[in-house]
Design a protein around this motif. Structure first.
Motif, PDB file in Angstrom:
ATOM      1  N   GLN A   1       0.874  -0.970  -0.026  1.00 54.73           N
ATOM      2  CA  GLN A   1      -0.089  -0.030  -0.069  1.00 54.73           C
ATOM      3  C   GLN A   1       0.747   1.250   0.003  1.00 54.73           C
ATOM      4  N   ASP A   2       0.641   2.219  -1.000  1.00 55.51           N
ATOM      5  CA  ASP A   2       1.216   3.401  -0.961  1.00 55.51           C
ATOM      6  C   ASP A   2       2.775   3.051  -0.932  1.00 55.51           C
ATOM      7  N   VAL A   3       3.362   2.442  -2.030  1.00 56.63           N
ATOM      8  CA  VAL A   3       4.748   1.785  -1.803  1.00 56.63           C
ATOM      9  C   VAL A   3       5.933   2.775  -1.693  1.00 56.63           C
ATOM     10  N   GLU A   4       5.652   4.176  -2.169  1.00 59.19           N
ATOM     11  CA  GLU A   4       6.813   4.954  -1.912  1.00 59.19           C
ATOM     12  C   GLU A   4       7.101   5.554  -0.262  1.00 59.19           C
ATOM     13  N   ASN A   5       5.631   5.598  -0.042  1.00 59.32           N
ATOM     14  CA  ASN A   5       5.905   6.364   1.342  1.00 59.32           C
ATOM     15  C   ASN A   5       6.214   5.196   2.350  1.00 59.32           C
ATOM     16  N   THR A   6       5.663   3.892   1.980  1.00 59.31           N
ATOM     17  CA  THR A   6       5.938   2.663   2.929  1.00 59.31           C
ATOM     18  C   THR A   6       7.480   2.529   2.721  1.00 59.31           C
ATOM     19  N   LEU A   7       8.215   2.689   1.512  1.00 54.62           N
ATOM     20  CA  LEU A   7       9.590   2.384   1.495  1.00 54.62           C
ATOM     21  C   LEU A   7      10.225   3.386   2.425  1.00 54.62           C
ATOM     22  N   GLU A   8       9.677   4.588   2.474  1.00 52.33           N
ATOM     23  CA  GLU A   8      10.452   5.657   3.335  1.00 52.33           C
ATOM     24  C   GLU A   8      10.330   5.510   4.619  1.00 52.33           C
ATOM     25  N   THR A   9       9.265   4.949   4.888  1.00 49.51           N
ATOM     26  CA  THR A   9       9.066   4.530   6.458  1.00 49.51           C
ATOM     27  C   THR A   9      10.031   3.252   6.908  1.00 49.51           C
ATOM     28  N   VAL A  10      10.031   2.438   6.037  1.00 52.75           N
ATOM     29  CA  VAL A  10      10.864   1.296   6.169  1.00 52.75           C
ATOM     30  C   VAL A  10      12.286   1.728   6.162  1.00 52.75           C
ATOM     31  N   ARG A  11      12.742   2.559   5.445  1.00 55.43           N
ATOM     32  CA  ARG A  11      14.056   2.957   5.492  1.00 55.43           C
ATOM     33  C   ARG A  11      14.583   3.884   6.839  1.00 55.43           C
ATOM     34  N   HIS A  12      13.796   4.623   7.423  1.00 52.04           N
ATOM     35  CA  HIS A  12      13.593   5.195   8.503  1.00 52.04           C
ATOM     36  C   HIS A  12      13.925   3.977   9.727  1.00 52.04           C
ATOM     37  N   LEU A  13      13.154   3.123   9.689  1.00 51.16           N
ATOM     38  CA  LEU A  13      12.857   2.216  10.691  1.00 51.16           C
ATOM     39  C   LEU A  13      14.296   1.281  10.706  1.00 51.16           C
ATOM     40  N   LYS A  14      14.682   0.993   9.536  1.00 53.17           N
ATOM     41  CA  LYS A  14      16.050   0.213   9.511  1.00 53.17           C
ATOM     42  C   LYS A  14      17.419   1.182   9.773  1.00 53.17           C
ATOM     43  N   ALA A  15      17.108   2.494   9.446  1.00 54.52           N
ATOM     44  CA  ALA A  15      18.062   3.225  10.006  1.00 54.52           C
ATOM     45  C   ALA A  15      18.038   3.189  11.872  1.00 54.52           C
ATOM     46  N   LEU A  16      17.253   3.005  12.436  1.00 53.23           N
ATOM     47  CA  LEU A  16      17.188   2.903  13.698  1.00 53.23           C
ATOM     48  C   LEU A  16      18.017   1.753  14.179  1.00 53.23           C
TER      49      LEU A  16
END
Length: 430
Positions: free
Chosen positions: A301-316
């Protein structure tokens, strides 16, 4: 639209009711909701939406008789009152005709649109004898139709009424549950097949209400998701799981990763990354000991925004896994794009893998896929030695299920882990 309002509709209902009583016939109330009307307004503007409504009214008029009443309730909702109905089959024919006609393309300002809808139906005298009762039940039936896939009609039945009452009851109790400390966590251990070591736990939400007792997650989680309470509840689960996992480190000397499920609604709301970061900071839990479990539907769902959120989570520094892998719209491309760490094989495939060749083939393929992509793999719902043997032979790394342990309260988990360590120490000494 020039249609009768609710006051006039109520008046015509009283006339239809009197006629039905004399003729010993029925009255049908149809609650109709257009499925994608908001999208038309948002993309083409309200003028286009108005033209679409006018065409809908025209087609509804062609599907009904002069003695019937069409009323618009506002927005994209209509109520149809069908008088002097001889039987249920007559209503079904009219509802089917409406679905067919509204699904046919409409030309609006050079755009080809359709107005598929969901219809809920209540009957007099079967479902009630008052306007408000029938309207409420037709409305409930319409929501049931939407939940069943849209572009269909549903009749009201008493089971639906009971479900609606249960939904409202649980929603009201859930509103208070967080503040009254009625939630607690259980943990199901995850075991490495090769060594038998416990390599992590999955945090599972439990609810004990003073009046209802222990409420099964299958009953209350869908209600919490439907009314939006899953967001604050999910935030509590995240905080509590991190706090208790850090407690295990301090009291038991265990760096035990904890997996927490995220709902789709929780993931879509802003502030998720901040919520995760805050839970880690307040608890002191190292990020690599937190694993967030996502469903396939979240990632699609909403792949680009989801991808951005995932990147931030992985950065944690947290780990990500895909829960119930294979039950949704699996895509190999997102496994790479979203940089997930682990796949979880759904228990529905594991349950019958020794008796169902298709399930066995799916499990084998998922294991091979994970190994090819250098991802971790864990099978859920392992209950028998035969299942464990199959998974071991196919190269599955980790498992969880009743064969090793049921979900455990924190104190029971500590005792379980101590027993496992004692057994492993005895084996080493021997």
């Amino acid at each position: 639209t020039g249609l009768p309002n609710r006051v006039l509709l109520r008046d015509r209902f009283e006339h239809a009711l009197a006629m039905a009583e004399r003729a010993r016939s029925r009255v049908a109330m149809l609650f109709l909701d257009l499925d994608n009307f908001k999208r038309v307004n948002d993309t083409l503007g309200h003028a286009a939406g108005d033209l679409l409504l006018l065409q809908v009214v025209s087609r509804l008029s062609n599907c009904t008789r002069d003695s019937d009443t069409i009323s618009r309730q506002g927005g994209d909702e209509f109520i149809l009152l069908l008088s002097d109905i001889p039987d249920q089959e007559t209503v079904e024919r009219i509802a089917s005709k409406i679905l067919t006609k509204l699904a046919e393309p409409m030309e609006i300002n050079g755009h080809e649109l359709n107005a598929a809808c969901s219809i809920g139906i209540a009957l007099y005298p079967d479902d009630g004898s008052s306007f408000d009762t029938l309207l409420q039940k037709a409305d409930a039936a319409m929501y049931n139709a939407k939940g069943a896939g849209r572009n269909i009609y549903h009749f009201f039945d008493e089971q639906m009424n009971q479900q609606a009452h249960e939904h409202l009851l649980l929603q009201n109790r859930l509103n208070r549950a967080l503040f009254q400390a009625e939630f607690h966590l259980h943990y199901q251990p995850q075991v490495e097949i090769a060594s038998g070591r416990v390599i992590g736990v999955e945090a599972l939400l439990r609810w004990r209400n003073p009046d209802l007792g222990d409420v099964a997650p299958a009953r209350f989680i869908p209600v919490a998701e439907d009314c939006g309470l899953i967001v604050p509840i999910g935030a509590w689960v995240l905080e509590e799981a991190c706090r208790q996992a850090q407690g295990l480190r301090l009291t038991e000397g265990l760096d035990l990763p904890v997996a927490v499920n995220l709902s789709a609604l929780q993931f879509r709301r802003t502030g998720l990354v901040e919520s995760v970061a805050g839970a880690l900071q307040r608890s002191g839990l190292p990020p690599h000991l937190l694993e967030l479990e996502l469903t396939e539907s979240i990632l699609l769902q909403d792949v680009e925004n989801t991808l951005e959120t995932v990147r931030h989570l992985k950065a944690l520094g947290v780990r990500l896994s895909i829960d119930d892998f294979g039950t949704g719209y699996s895509s190999l491309s997102y496994l790479k794009r979203f940089a997930v760490d682990r796949l979880k094989i759904d228990r529905s495939f594991v349950r019958d893998l020794n008796t169902d060749p298709d399930n066995a083939a799916i499990v084998r393929a998922v294991i091979q896929l994970a190994r090819s992509l250098r991802l971790g793999i864990v099978a859920e719902g392992v209950e028998t030695e035969a299942q464990l043997t199959f998974l071991r032979e196919e190269g599955c790394q980790d498992v969880q299920g009743h064969l090793f342990s049921w979900p455990l309260a924190l104190a029971d988990l500590k005792a379980f882990l101590r027993r496992r360590r004692a057994t492993a120490g005895a084996s080493t000494s021997a």
